[in-house]
Design a protein around this motif. Structure first.
Motif, PDB file in Angstrom:
ATOM      1  N   LEU A  88      12.564   2.939  -0.658  1.00  0.00           N
ATOM      2  CA  LEU A  88      13.565   3.715   0.067  1.00  0.00           C
ATOM      3  C   LEU A  88      12.913   4.730   0.997  1.00  0.00           C
ATOM      4  O   LEU A  88      13.285   4.835   2.177  1.00  0.00           O
ATOM      5  CB  LEU A  88      14.494   4.438  -0.919  1.00  0.00           C
ATOM      6  N   PHE A  89      11.908   5.466   0.497  1.00  0.00           N
ATOM      7  CA  PHE A  89      11.216   6.435   1.349  1.00  0.00           C
ATOM      8  C   PHE A  89      10.492   5.739   2.491  1.00  0.00           C
ATOM      9  O   PHE A  89      10.430   6.253   3.608  1.00  0.00           O
ATOM     10  CB  PHE A  89      10.231   7.285   0.537  1.00  0.00           C
ATOM     11  N   CYS A  94      10.169   4.796   8.240  1.00  0.00           N
ATOM     12  CA  CYS A  94       9.962   3.825   9.314  1.00  0.00           C
ATOM     13  C   CYS A  94      11.091   3.821  10.338  1.00  0.00           C
ATOM     14  O   CYS A  94      10.976   3.138  11.356  1.00  0.00           O
ATOM     15  CB  CYS A  94       9.762   2.429   8.732  1.00  0.00           C
ATOM     16  N   ILE A  95      12.158   4.546  10.099  1.00  0.00           N
ATOM     17  CA  ILE A  95      13.234   4.627  11.087  1.00  0.00           C
ATOM     18  C   ILE A  95      12.735   5.320  12.350  1.00  0.00           C
ATOM     19  O   ILE A  95      13.088   4.931  13.459  1.00  0.00           O
ATOM     20  CB  ILE A  95      14.465   5.347  10.490  1.00  0.00           C
ATOM     21  N   THR A  96      11.901   6.341  12.197  1.00  0.00           N
ATOM     22  CA  THR A  96      11.368   7.045  13.357  1.00  0.00           C
ATOM     23  C   THR A  96       9.974   6.520  13.682  1.00  0.00           C
ATOM     24  O   THR A  96       9.250   6.044  12.798  1.00  0.00           O
ATOM     25  CB  THR A  96      11.271   8.558  13.095  1.00  0.00           C
ATOM     26  N   ILE A 100       6.324   6.108  10.953  1.00  0.00           N
ATOM     27  CA  ILE A 100       5.883   4.768  10.565  1.00  0.00           C
ATOM     28  C   ILE A 100       4.600   4.785   9.738  1.00  0.00           C
ATOM     29  O   ILE A 100       4.520   4.088   8.718  1.00  0.00           O
ATOM     30  CB  ILE A 100       5.770   3.852  11.796  1.00  0.00           C
ATOM     31  N   PRO A 101       3.561   5.553  10.094  1.00  0.00           N
ATOM     32  CA  PRO A 101       2.367   5.562   9.233  1.00  0.00           C
ATOM     33  C   PRO A 101       2.652   6.039   7.810  1.00  0.00           C
ATOM     34  O   PRO A 101       2.078   5.525   6.849  1.00  0.00           O
ATOM     35  CB  PRO A 101       1.409   6.525   9.942  1.00  0.00           C
ATOM     36  N   PHE A 102       3.567   6.997   7.675  1.00  0.00           N
ATOM     37  CA  PHE A 102       3.908   7.497   6.344  1.00  0.00           C
ATOM     38  C   PHE A 102       4.755   6.482   5.582  1.00  0.00           C
ATOM     39  O   PHE A 102       4.625   6.344   4.369  1.00  0.00           O
ATOM     40  CB  PHE A 102       4.620   8.845   6.466  1.00  0.00           C
ATOM     41  N   PHE A 107       4.984   2.013   1.384  1.00  0.00           N
ATOM     42  CA  PHE A 107       4.996   0.581   1.054  1.00  0.00           C
ATOM     43  C   PHE A 107       3.752   0.204   0.259  1.00  0.00           C
ATOM     44  O   PHE A 107       3.812  -0.630  -0.642  1.00  0.00           O
ATOM     45  CB  PHE A 107       5.112  -0.267   2.311  1.00  0.00           C
ATOM     46  N   LYS A 108       2.606   0.833   0.584  1.00  0.00           N
ATOM     47  CA  LYS A 108       1.388   0.591  -0.181  1.00  0.00           C
ATOM     48  C   LYS A 108       1.556   1.092  -1.617  1.00  0.00           C
ATOM     49  O   LYS A 108       1.165   0.420  -2.575  1.00  0.00           O
ATOM     50  CB  LYS A 108       0.206   1.287   0.490  1.00  0.00           C
ATOM     51  N   LEU A 109       2.165   2.271  -1.764  1.00  0.00           N
ATOM     52  CA  LEU A 109       2.431   2.806  -3.100  1.00  0.00           C
ATOM     53  C   LEU A 109       3.427   1.933  -3.855  1.00  0.00           C
ATOM     54  O   LEU A 109       3.312   1.754  -5.069  1.00  0.00           O
ATOM     55  CB  LEU A 109       2.955   4.236  -2.998  1.00  0.00           C
ATOM     56  N   ALA A 110       4.401   1.376  -3.144  1.00  0.00           N
ATOM     57  CA  ALA A 110       5.398   0.510  -3.782  1.00  0.00           C
ATOM     58  C   ALA A 110       4.739  -0.752  -4.316  1.00  0.00           C
ATOM     59  O   ALA A 110       5.082  -1.232  -5.404  1.00  0.00           O
ATOM     60  CB  ALA A 110       6.500   0.160  -2.796  1.00  0.00           C
ATOM     61  N   ARG A 111       3.779  -1.285  -3.574  1.00  0.00           N
ATOM     62  CA  ARG A 111       3.078  -2.494  -4.027  1.00  0.00           C
ATOM     63  C   ARG A 111       2.337  -2.239  -5.334  1.00  0.00           C
ATOM     64  O   ARG A 111       2.354  -3.062  -6.243  1.00  0.00           O
ATOM     65  CB  ARG A 111       2.103  -2.950  -2.952  1.00  0.00           C
ATOM     66  N   LEU A 112       1.713  -1.090  -5.428  1.00  0.00           N
ATOM     67  CA  LEU A 112       0.998  -0.762  -6.659  1.00  0.00           C
ATOM     68  C   LEU A 112       1.957  -0.358  -7.771  1.00  0.00           C
ATOM     69  O   LEU A 112       1.691  -0.590  -8.945  1.00  0.00           O
ATOM     70  CB  LEU A 112      -0.010   0.361  -6.399  1.00  0.00           C
TER      71      LEU A 112
END
Length: 122
Positions: A88-89, A94-96, A100-102, A107-112
């Motif tokens: 969700l975060f 990524c809306i702005t 996008i980098p944040f 997404f990297k944290l979500a994968r882990l």
């Protein structure tokens, strides 16, 4: 650029996310059964503190059934909620264009967060 990204990340919420992971890790370390889960939560905390320049890689020797079983237990105990919050975060950031980098770091944290066993943070 990595240092600047990490500083901005820590100032705008990364410290609190990492602090939540570290506190929950200490809570899991108190119990004997929770120690493996505490180690994985500690990994998430380190990645949440300094995500820019860090990579999540697969550990090739951990393809056994114990890693799979621990990931299943993790998923049902709390991994799905951690995954959904980072997802969700990530979408919100990524809306702005500036965020996008944040969002990519979330997404990297979500994968882990969905399957922490069998992955390592470099």
């Amino acid at each position: 650029m990595k240092i600047l990204g990490n500083i901005i990340w820590v100032l705008f919420g990364g410290f609190f996310v990492a602090l939540e992971y570290f506190v929950s890790s200490i809570g899991l370390f108190i119990t004997i059964i929770g120690i493996p889960f505490g180690i994985q939560t500690l990994k998430l905390g380190v990645l949440a503190l300094w995500p820019f320049g860090s990579q999540v890689v697969d550990i090739p020797q951990s393809s056994g059934c114990l890693s799979f079983l621990m990931n299943v237990i993790w998923f049902f105990i709390g991994g799905i909620w951690i995954f959904l919050s980072h997802l969700l975060f990530g979408v919100i950031f990524c809306i702005t264009i500036i965020g996008i980098p944040f969002g990519m770091q979330h997404f990297k944290l979500a994968r882990l967060a969905i399957t922490p066993f069998g992955h390592d943070v470099l």
